[in-house]
Write a protein that holds these residues in place. Structure first.
Motif, PDB file in Angstrom:
ATOM      1  N   PRO A 153       0.770  -1.238   0.000  1.00 36.23           N
ATOM      2  CA  PRO A 153       0.000   0.000   0.000  1.00 36.23           C
ATOM      3  C   PRO A 153       0.810   1.301   0.000  1.00 36.23           C
ATOM      4  CG  PRO A 153       0.025  -0.933   2.197  1.00 36.23           C
ATOM      5  CD  PRO A 153       0.742  -1.911   1.307  1.00 36.23           C
ATOM      6  N   ARG A 154       1.975   1.315   0.554  1.00 36.01           N
ATOM      7  CA  ARG A 154       2.694   2.586   0.748  1.00 36.01           C
ATOM      8  C   ARG A 154       3.385   3.072  -0.520  1.00 36.01           C
ATOM      9  NH1 ARG A 154       7.140   3.891   5.540  1.00 36.01           N
ATOM     10  NH2 ARG A 154       7.676   5.995   4.837  1.00 36.01           N
ATOM     11  N   TYR A 155       4.149   2.208  -1.141  1.00 35.08           N
ATOM     12  CA  TYR A 155       4.950   2.604  -2.300  1.00 35.08           C
ATOM     13  C   TYR A 155       4.285   2.265  -3.633  1.00 35.08           C
ATOM     14  CZ  TYR A 155       8.746   3.335   1.032  1.00 35.08           C
ATOM     15  OH  TYR A 155       9.523   3.789   2.085  1.00 35.08           O
ATOM     16  N   PHE A 156       3.427   1.234  -3.625  1.00 30.19           N
ATOM     17  CA  PHE A 156       2.772   0.816  -4.864  1.00 30.19           C
ATOM     18  C   PHE A 156       1.278   1.135  -4.872  1.00 30.19           C
ATOM     19  CE2 PHE A 156       6.647  -1.637  -4.773  1.00 30.19           C
ATOM     20  CZ  PHE A 156       7.044  -1.691  -6.105  1.00 30.19           C
ATOM     21  N   LYS A 157       0.784   1.727  -3.768  1.00 28.99           N
ATOM     22  CA  LYS A 157      -0.627   2.117  -3.652  1.00 28.99           C
ATOM     23  C   LYS A 157      -1.565   0.936  -3.899  1.00 28.99           C
ATOM     24  CE  LYS A 157       0.930   6.290  -3.171  1.00 28.99           C
ATOM     25  NZ  LYS A 157       1.108   6.821  -1.794  1.00 28.99           N
ATOM     26  N   GLY A 158      -1.127  -0.255  -3.498  1.00 25.55           N
ATOM     27  CA  GLY A 158      -1.940  -1.438  -3.687  1.00 25.55           C
ATOM     28  C   GLY A 158      -2.803  -1.750  -2.478  1.00 25.55           C
ATOM     29  N   GLN A 159      -3.695  -2.693  -2.636  1.00 22.27           N
ATOM     30  CA  GLN A 159      -4.566  -3.141  -1.551  1.00 22.27           C
ATOM     31  C   GLN A 159      -4.858  -4.616  -1.746  1.00 22.27           C
ATOM     32  OE1 GLN A 159      -5.489  -1.346   1.040  1.00 22.27           O
ATOM     33  NE2 GLN A 159      -4.770   0.654   0.308  1.00 22.27           N
ATOM     34  N   LEU A 160      -4.964  -5.341  -0.653  1.00 14.59           N
ATOM     35  CA  LEU A 160      -5.334  -6.750  -0.753  1.00 14.59           C
ATOM     36  C   LEU A 160      -6.748  -6.888  -1.314  1.00 14.59           C
ATOM     37  CD1 LEU A 160      -4.228  -9.576  -0.186  1.00 14.59           C
ATOM     38  CD2 LEU A 160      -5.262  -9.451   2.088  1.00 14.59           C
ATOM     39  N   SER A 161      -7.567  -5.875  -1.077  1.00 11.93           N
ATOM     40  CA  SER A 161      -8.941  -5.913  -1.592  1.00 11.93           C
ATOM     41  C   SER A 161      -8.970  -5.914  -3.124  1.00 11.93           C
ATOM     42  CB  SER A 161      -9.743  -4.719  -1.055  1.00 11.93           C
ATOM     43  OG  SER A 161      -9.159  -3.492  -1.454  1.00 11.93           O
ATOM     44  N   TYR A 162      -7.952  -5.301  -3.757  1.00 12.11           N
ATOM     45  CA  TYR A 162      -7.877  -5.354  -5.228  1.00 12.11           C
ATOM     46  C   TYR A 162      -7.737  -6.806  -5.684  1.00 12.11           C
ATOM     47  CZ  TYR A 162      -6.620  -0.318  -4.942  1.00 12.11           C
ATOM     48  OH  TYR A 162      -6.595   1.024  -4.702  1.00 12.11           O
ATOM     49  N   LEU A 163      -6.838  -7.497  -5.032  1.00 17.71           N
ATOM     50  CA  LEU A 163      -6.600  -8.900  -5.369  1.00 17.71           C
ATOM     51  C   LEU A 163      -7.855  -9.731  -5.153  1.00 17.71           C
ATOM     52  CD1 LEU A 163      -4.805 -11.396  -5.988  1.00 17.71           C
ATOM     53  CD2 LEU A 163      -4.176 -11.393  -3.574  1.00 17.71           C
ATOM     54  N   GLN A 164      -8.505  -9.511  -4.027  1.00 17.90           N
ATOM     55  CA  GLN A 164      -9.693 -10.300  -3.706  1.00 17.90           C
ATOM     56  C   GLN A 164     -10.784 -10.097  -4.757  1.00 17.90           C
ATOM     57  OE1 GLN A 164     -11.328  -9.561   0.200  1.00 17.90           O
ATOM     58  NE2 GLN A 164     -12.411 -11.494   0.196  1.00 17.90           N
TER      59      GLN A 164
END
Length: 202
Positions: free
Chosen positions: A91-102
């Protein structure tokens, strides 16, 4: 070094989660019987396999997509004939979220990979709970004991483990830890120089 910062950020995220919750996630993942699409079987198919990446930002390029319709991106990949989808969840450097994957795993018909900086078993369990098919494990940020334990746990949870290496020594370490899929990054290595059982090299 950016990798050190990424690992530190990942460790801090894990530490913010109470130990009881981390243990609960692992226990929940161990009880799951829902089948997942096999990342390893996808790689074993004849011909060339393509993996599309869903990534909102990176440390080097900053924000890549201000409007980030990750589900549409994933669906476009599948429509284009992609064989698997890698989802950045940092989340910090790549602005990702586990919820995207889900959400992507619930929508597409191809295997999904959790691409993150995994430093704890609970992160592997969280990937399984989210519906991932595989997790990324980076040899350079793990001890040999951690690497072996994480590969073993991933396989127990019916997840594939894509093990990232940068040197011949890391390939040997990955093989010794039980890796079945090895990804070579930013390096010039001849996989044939390392005598192994059947392993997929990316």
């Amino acid at each position: 070094m950016i990798l050190d910062q990424l690992v530190q950020a990942s460790q801090q995220r894990v530490q913010k989660v109470p130990v009881r919750e981390r243990v609960k996630r692992i226990q929940q993942a161990r009880k799951m019987t829902t089948p997942v699409l096999s990342f390893e079987a996808m790689l074993a198919q004849p011909g060339l396999q393509l993996i599309g990446e869903v990534k909102r930002a990176s440390p080097s390029k900053g924000l890549i997509a201000a409007e980030f319709d990750y589900l549409q991106i994933a669906q476009d990949y599948v429509a284009a004939g992609i064989d698997a989808i890698s989802v950045l969840t940092e989340p910090r450097y790549f602005k990702g979220q586990l919820s995207y994957l889900q959400a992507i795993a619930q929508t597409v018909s191809v295997p999904t990979l959790r691409k993150d900086f995994i430093v704890a078993a609970s992160q592997i369990a969280s990937a399984r709970i989210a519906g991932a098919s595989a997790v990324l494990l980076i040899v350079a940020i793990l001890t040999p004991v951690q690497l072996q334990a994480f590969i073993t746990l991933a396989h127990e949870l019916n997840l594939s483990a894509l093990v990232e290496v940068h040197t011949t020594a890391e390939i040997k370490q990955a093989v010794a830890a039980g890796a079945r899929i090895i990804g070579m990054v930013d390096c010039k290595i001849n996989p044939n120089a390392v005598r192994t059982k059947k392993i997929s090299f990316l």
